[in-house]
Write a protein that holds these residues in place. Structure first.
Motif, PDB file in Angstrom:
ATOM      1  N   GLN A  39      -1.682   8.899  10.221  1.00  0.00           N
ATOM      2  CA  GLN A  39      -2.329   7.743   9.593  1.00  0.00           C
ATOM      3  C   GLN A  39      -2.663   8.090   8.148  1.00  0.00           C
ATOM      4  O   GLN A  39      -3.421   9.028   7.884  1.00  0.00           O
ATOM      5  CB  GLN A  39      -3.617   7.402  10.340  1.00  0.00           C
ATOM      6  CG  GLN A  39      -4.523   6.397   9.632  1.00  0.00           C
ATOM      7  CD  GLN A  39      -3.974   4.998   9.649  1.00  0.00           C
ATOM      8  OE1 GLN A  39      -4.018   4.332  10.678  1.00  0.00           O
ATOM      9  NE2 GLN A  39      -3.460   4.525   8.516  1.00  0.00           N
ATOM     10  N   SER A 150       2.648   5.521   7.146  1.00  0.00           N
ATOM     11  CA  SER A 150       2.120   6.050   8.387  1.00  0.00           C
ATOM     12  C   SER A 150       3.291   6.180   9.358  1.00  0.00           C
ATOM     13  O   SER A 150       4.227   5.376   9.321  1.00  0.00           O
ATOM     14  CB  SER A 150       1.041   5.128   8.952  1.00  0.00           C
ATOM     15  OG  SER A 150      -0.108   5.160   8.126  1.00  0.00           O
ATOM     16  N   LEU A 165       0.109   0.688  11.651  1.00  0.00           N
ATOM     17  CA  LEU A 165      -1.114   0.954  12.401  1.00  0.00           C
ATOM     18  C   LEU A 165      -2.209  -0.011  11.970  1.00  0.00           C
ATOM     19  O   LEU A 165      -2.220  -0.471  10.833  1.00  0.00           O
ATOM     20  CB  LEU A 165      -1.574   2.390  12.146  1.00  0.00           C
ATOM     21  CG  LEU A 165      -0.602   3.493  12.576  1.00  0.00           C
ATOM     22  CD1 LEU A 165      -1.098   4.857  12.092  1.00  0.00           C
ATOM     23  CD2 LEU A 165      -0.430   3.503  14.088  1.00  0.00           C
ATOM     24  N   GLU A 167      -5.359  -1.196  10.277  1.00  0.00           N
ATOM     25  CA  GLU A 167      -5.991  -0.583   9.105  1.00  0.00           C
ATOM     26  C   GLU A 167      -7.497  -0.456   9.344  1.00  0.00           C
ATOM     27  O   GLU A 167      -8.321  -1.108   8.711  1.00  0.00           O
ATOM     28  CB  GLU A 167      -5.636  -1.369   7.849  1.00  0.00           C
ATOM     29  CG  GLU A 167      -4.127  -1.296   7.569  1.00  0.00           C
ATOM     30  CD  GLU A 167      -3.707  -1.915   6.248  1.00  0.00           C
ATOM     31  OE1 GLU A 167      -4.488  -2.727   5.686  1.00  0.00           O
ATOM     32  OE2 GLU A 167      -2.606  -1.593   5.783  1.00  0.00           O
ATOM     33  N   GLY A 272      -7.682   3.138   6.735  1.00  0.00           N
ATOM     34  CA  GLY A 272      -6.297   3.468   7.011  1.00  0.00           C
ATOM     35  C   GLY A 272      -5.365   2.535   6.268  1.00  0.00           C
ATOM     36  O   GLY A 272      -5.650   1.343   6.103  1.00  0.00           O
ATOM     37  N   ASN A 274      -0.952   1.729   5.535  1.00  0.00           N
ATOM     38  CA  ASN A 274       0.383   1.970   6.090  1.00  0.00           C
ATOM     39  C   ASN A 274       1.410   2.325   5.032  1.00  0.00           C
ATOM     40  O   ASN A 274       2.527   2.714   5.369  1.00  0.00           O
ATOM     41  CB  ASN A 274       0.849   0.750   6.896  1.00  0.00           C
ATOM     42  CG  ASN A 274       0.150   0.674   8.232  1.00  0.00           C
ATOM     43  OD1 ASN A 274       0.131   1.633   8.993  1.00  0.00           O
ATOM     44  ND2 ASN A 274      -0.466  -0.469   8.515  1.00  0.00           N
TER      45      ASN A 274
END
Length: 284
Positions: A39, A150, A165, A167, A272, A274
């Motif tokens: 991540q 990611s 993924l 966020e 997070g 991507n």
């Protein structure tokens, strides 16, 4: 990217988390077979690349305390020197905020950022595939940062599949300890026979970090930190440590946890992402 090749390029070299890390075997050459979910985070070191006219020098300034020849940034630039088509030299400034030995991939990210930006400034013309292959010479985690997404990783970390993924927001804590990746992977107590899982299972949030038990055993202070974090949410170790993290749905929840942990540990809150911010600079 600025119109003038002589304009400085400033970029964030992002951190990563291993949301899970299974070690499924050990190869004859000593490298470990693994499965992990990388991540990327919107938090990292700052790097500034300034082209210098009429020189071939690479000048590195940073606050890492490393000897230049041991710094992955300098080594990454030197790997590209034989492919250099532009006559400019480079001044590279690295301002580190990511702890070394924290499991956040700081050095690998710095190396990948250097490969991407220097490839552009020196007009080397190498593809992302070629840069990722060069990155493997510098470290197993470098290719994921070169590809800039990611990702689900297998093999020794070189078999990458980009994933999207959620966020989420993360609070990341560091106990001011440097963990040697080599020591953890060479430990007799390390689990090396996990059954292989699937991307779907990992994306569902299942899995664990096979390094955590060994790190807990060798570093009681990290075990104490993770136990403290568990009171606020499901905490995990990233990579071989030393950092632990907790995932939250909102920034407010993450900030609240960070305030509590900051009494005892260095902490930061990040979201997070991507796609790496470095990719955005290269494509601009």
């Amino acid at each position: 990217m600025p119109n003038s090749v002589l304009s400085p390029v400033r970029v964030t070299s992002p951190a990563k988390l291993n949301l899970m890390l299974h070690i499924t075997g050990r190869r004859a050459d000593g490298y470990h077979e693994l499965q992990t979910l990388f991540q990327l985070l919107d938090y990292g070191d700052t790097m500034v690349f300034t082209p210098i006219d009429n020189t071939s020098d690479v000048q590195l300034t940073d606050n890492s305390g490393l000897v230049q020849e041991d710094n992955l940034v300098w080594r990454a630039a030197e790997l590209l020197r034989p492919k250099r088509r532009s006559p400019v030299g480079l001044r590279i400034h690295l301002e580190k905020v990511l702890p070394m030995g924290g499991g956040l991939g700081g050095g690998s990210s710095n190396a990948a950022t250097t490969l991407l930006i220097v490839n552009h400034l020196w007009q080397c013309g190498l593809s992302i595939d070629a840069l990722a292959e060069l990155g493997r010479e510098l470290g197993a985690d470098v290719p994921v940062f070169v590809r800039g997404t990611s990702a689900w990783a297998e093999g020794v970390g070189e078999q990458l599949t980009a994933v999207d993924l959620p966020e989420a927001w993360f609070v990341v804590a560091h106990p001011d300890i440097h963990v040697s990746t080599a020591d953890i992977f060479n430990s007799r107590s390390l689990t090396r026979n996990s059954q292989k899982t699937t991307i779907r299972t990992a994306l569902a949030g299942e899995g664990r970090n096979d390094c955590e038990a060994t790190v807990r055993e060798q570093y009681p202070a990290i075990a104490n930190m993770l136990d403290t974090m568990h009171k606020l949410g499901p905490a995990r170790l990233t990579g071989t440590g030393a950092c632990g993290f907790i995932s939250f749905n909102t920034e407010a929840e993450a900030q609240n946890a960070a305030q509590q942990l900051a009494r005892d540990y260095a902490v930061f809150v990040a979201q997070g992402i991507n796609r790496s911010p470095v990719a955005s600079v290269i494509d601009a």
